[in-house]
Design an enzyme around this catalytic site. Structure first.
Site, mmCIF file in Angstrom:
data_model
loop_
_atom_site.group_PDB
_atom_site.id
_atom_site.type_symbol
_atom_site.label_atom_id
_atom_site.label_comp_id
_atom_site.label_asym_id
_atom_site.label_seq_id
_atom_site.Cartn_x
_atom_site.Cartn_y
_atom_site.Cartn_z
ATOM 1 N N SER A 81 -5.546 -8.448 3.194
ATOM 2 C CA SER A 81 -6.062 -8.177 1.850
ATOM 3 C C SER A 81 -5.742 -6.744 1.453
ATOM 4 O O SER A 81 -5.768 -5.840 2.291
ATOM 5 C CB SER A 81 -7.594 -8.322 1.816
ATOM 6 N N LEU A 119 -18.027 -0.372 2.979
ATOM 7 C CA LEU A 119 -16.832 -0.586 3.800
ATOM 8 C C LEU A 119 -16.194 -1.955 3.556
ATOM 9 O O LEU A 119 -16.869 -2.990 3.650
ATOM 10 C CB LEU A 119 -17.199 -0.438 5.285
ATOM 11 N N ASP A 120 -14.893 -1.944 3.279
ATOM 12 C CA ASP A 120 -14.091 -3.172 3.097
ATOM 13 C C ASP A 120 -14.699 -4.118 2.060
ATOM 14 O O ASP A 120 -14.591 -5.340 2.164
ATOM 15 C CB ASP A 120 -13.938 -3.946 4.438
ATOM 16 N N GLU A 157 1.990 -7.690 5.717
ATOM 17 C CA GLU A 157 1.579 -6.422 5.111
ATOM 18 C C GLU A 157 2.778 -5.680 4.541
ATOM 19 O O GLU A 157 2.708 -5.107 3.444
ATOM 20 C CB GLU A 157 0.888 -5.527 6.156
ATOM 21 N N ASN A 198 -6.655 0.192 -0.191
ATOM 22 C CA ASN A 198 -6.594 0.017 1.266
ATOM 23 C C ASN A 198 -6.019 -1.360 1.602
ATOM 24 O O ASN A 198 -6.167 -2.315 0.840
ATOM 25 C CB ASN A 198 -8.005 0.136 1.855
ATOM 26 N N MET A 250 -7.981 5.406 9.889
ATOM 27 C CA MET A 250 -9.061 4.857 10.700
ATOM 28 C C MET A 250 -10.372 5.637 10.608
ATOM 29 O O MET A 250 -11.188 5.591 11.528
ATOM 30 C CB MET A 250 -8.616 4.779 12.173
ATOM 31 N N ARG A 251 -10.585 6.357 9.510
ATOM 32 C CA ARG A 251 -11.861 7.037 9.308
ATOM 33 C C ARG A 251 -12.545 6.415 8.100
ATOM 34 O O ARG A 251 -11.875 5.896 7.204
ATOM 35 C CB ARG A 251 -11.661 8.541 9.031
ATOM 36 N N ILE A 252 -13.852 6.533 8.087
ATOM 37 C CA ILE A 252 -14.574 6.060 6.904
ATOM 38 C C ILE A 252 -14.669 7.221 5.918
ATOM 39 O O ILE A 252 -15.083 8.326 6.288
ATOM 40 C CB ILE A 252 -15.969 5.529 7.308
ATOM 41 N N THR A 280 -14.289 1.185 -2.312
ATOM 42 C CA THR A 280 -15.564 1.591 -2.889
ATOM 43 C C THR A 280 -16.447 2.099 -1.738
ATOM 44 O O THR A 280 -16.016 2.060 -0.580
ATOM 45 C CB THR A 280 -16.253 0.408 -3.600
ATOM 46 N N SER A 318 3.593 1.921 10.118
ATOM 47 C CA SER A 318 4.609 0.931 9.733
ATOM 48 C C SER A 318 4.446 0.538 8.261
ATOM 49 O O SER A 318 5.432 0.230 7.583
ATOM 50 C CB SER A 318 4.580 -0.293 10.650
ATOM 51 N N HIS A 338 -6.165 -4.319 4.568
ATOM 52 C CA HIS A 338 -7.077 -4.722 5.648
ATOM 53 C C HIS A 338 -6.570 -6.026 6.269
ATOM 54 O O HIS A 338 -6.191 -6.950 5.552
ATOM 55 C CB HIS A 338 -8.481 -4.919 5.067
HETATM 56 C C1 GRF Z 1 -2.650 -2.364 9.584
HETATM 57 O O1 GRF Z 1 -2.753 -3.533 10.313
HETATM 58 C C2 GRF Z 1 -3.659 -2.340 8.480
HETATM 59 O O2 GRF Z 1 -4.038 -3.603 8.046
HETATM 60 C C3 GRF Z 1 -4.834 -1.647 9.092
HETATM 61 O O3 GRF Z 1 -4.275 -0.717 9.993
HETATM 62 C C4 GRF Z 1 -2.996 -1.153 10.415
HETATM 63 C C5 GRF Z 1 -2.051 -0.010 10.230
HETATM 64 O O4 GRF Z 1 -0.788 -0.246 10.781
HETATM 65 N N1 GRF Z 1 -5.663 -1.045 8.069
HETATM 66 P P1 GRF Z 1 0.371 0.818 10.559
HETATM 67 O O5 GRF Z 1 -0.123 2.163 11.038
HETATM 68 O O6 GRF Z 1 0.728 0.825 9.112
HETATM 69 O O7 GRF Z 1 1.503 0.341 11.417
#
Ligand code: GRF
Length: 216
Positions: free
Chosen positions: A139, A147-148, A177, A110, A93-95, A144, A16, A112
């Site tokens: 945020s 993480l976060d 966001e 990124n 969702m990977r580091i 870097t 999204s 968060h």
């Molecule tokens: C968001 O909430 C973002 O903050 C986090 O992952 C989510 C991704 O949502 N890092 P989408 O895939 O952009 O809908």
């Protein structure tokens, strides 16, 4: 009009935020072009979003690699081949590995779902509820190796109201966001926000605190 900045967006899921960036580009609020959308997850709905808008996309499935380093190398090569100005993580969702991060120093951004430095890591909404917080937020930061933990560029907030659930908070967060990411990227792409070796300059002034969304 100046040349559109070239961005690569990396996702894992719904996308999204990717959609909000695409929409901002299409309606002229963001002077950028997305040269490639990369997903580590072949099932990510964000890949369909990319396709619907005629964007190039590529799956780099981490499960196809023996270890994190090899995945990282493949990702690095693919991203580098696009010569992007910025690499935008949007629900990835990977580091990321150190090599990748160092190769694109100060150019990986990124988003968060918390007001960093509070609530790094996962399940931020649940933890905020458990702690009885009265507000939560979003945020956008430079990636870097920790993480976060990179410098936070932009921070937004929303209230936690009685009866709010994780799902409510996720929805409030997402709405925020989708306004914040295109705005932040436009500042970056237009040069209003400049990330230097040792300083961050926003609208000609060095900043030492994140910009508060809605105040600039
Ligand atoms: C968001 O909430 C973002 O903050 C986090 O992952 C989510 C991704 O949502 N890092 P989408 O895939 O952009 O809908």
């Amino acid at each position: 009009m100046t040349t559109a900045a070239n961005i690569v967006v990396i996702i894992s899921g719904n996308g999204s935020n990717l959609q909000s960036i695409i929409d901002a580009i299409e309606n002229g609020r963001l002077n950028a072009r997305i040269s490639l959308v990369i997903s580590n997850n072949p099932e990510a709905f964000g890949l369909i979003r990319a396709q619907n808008h005629g964007l190039a996309s590529q799956v780099i499935d981490h499960r196809d690699f023996e270890d994190r380093t090899q995945f990282d190398q493949a990702l690095l090569q693919t991203v580098a081949s696009q010569r992007p100005d910025y690499i935008v993580l949007a629900g990835f969702m990977r580091i990321l590995g150190t090599d990748f991060i160092r190769s694109f120093k100060n150019r990986i951004i990124n988003i968060h779902p918390s007001r960093l430095p509070h609530y790094k890591g996962l399940n931020t909404h649940q933890r905020a509820l458990d702690n009885g917080e009265s507000e939560h937020g979003v945020s956008i930061h430079i990636v870097t190796v920790e993480l976060d933990d990179g410098p936070v560029l932009l921070r937004g907030r929303y209230p936690i109201e009685p009866g709010d659930s994780v799902a409510n908070l996720q929805q409030k967060g997402h709405q925020l966001e989708h306004r914040m990411y295109p705005q932040l990227l436009q500042w970056l792409c237009a040069g209003d926000l400049q990330i230097g070796e040792d300083s961050i300059v926003f609208k000609q002034q060095e900043i030492h605190q994140p910009v508060e969304f809605g105040s600039a």
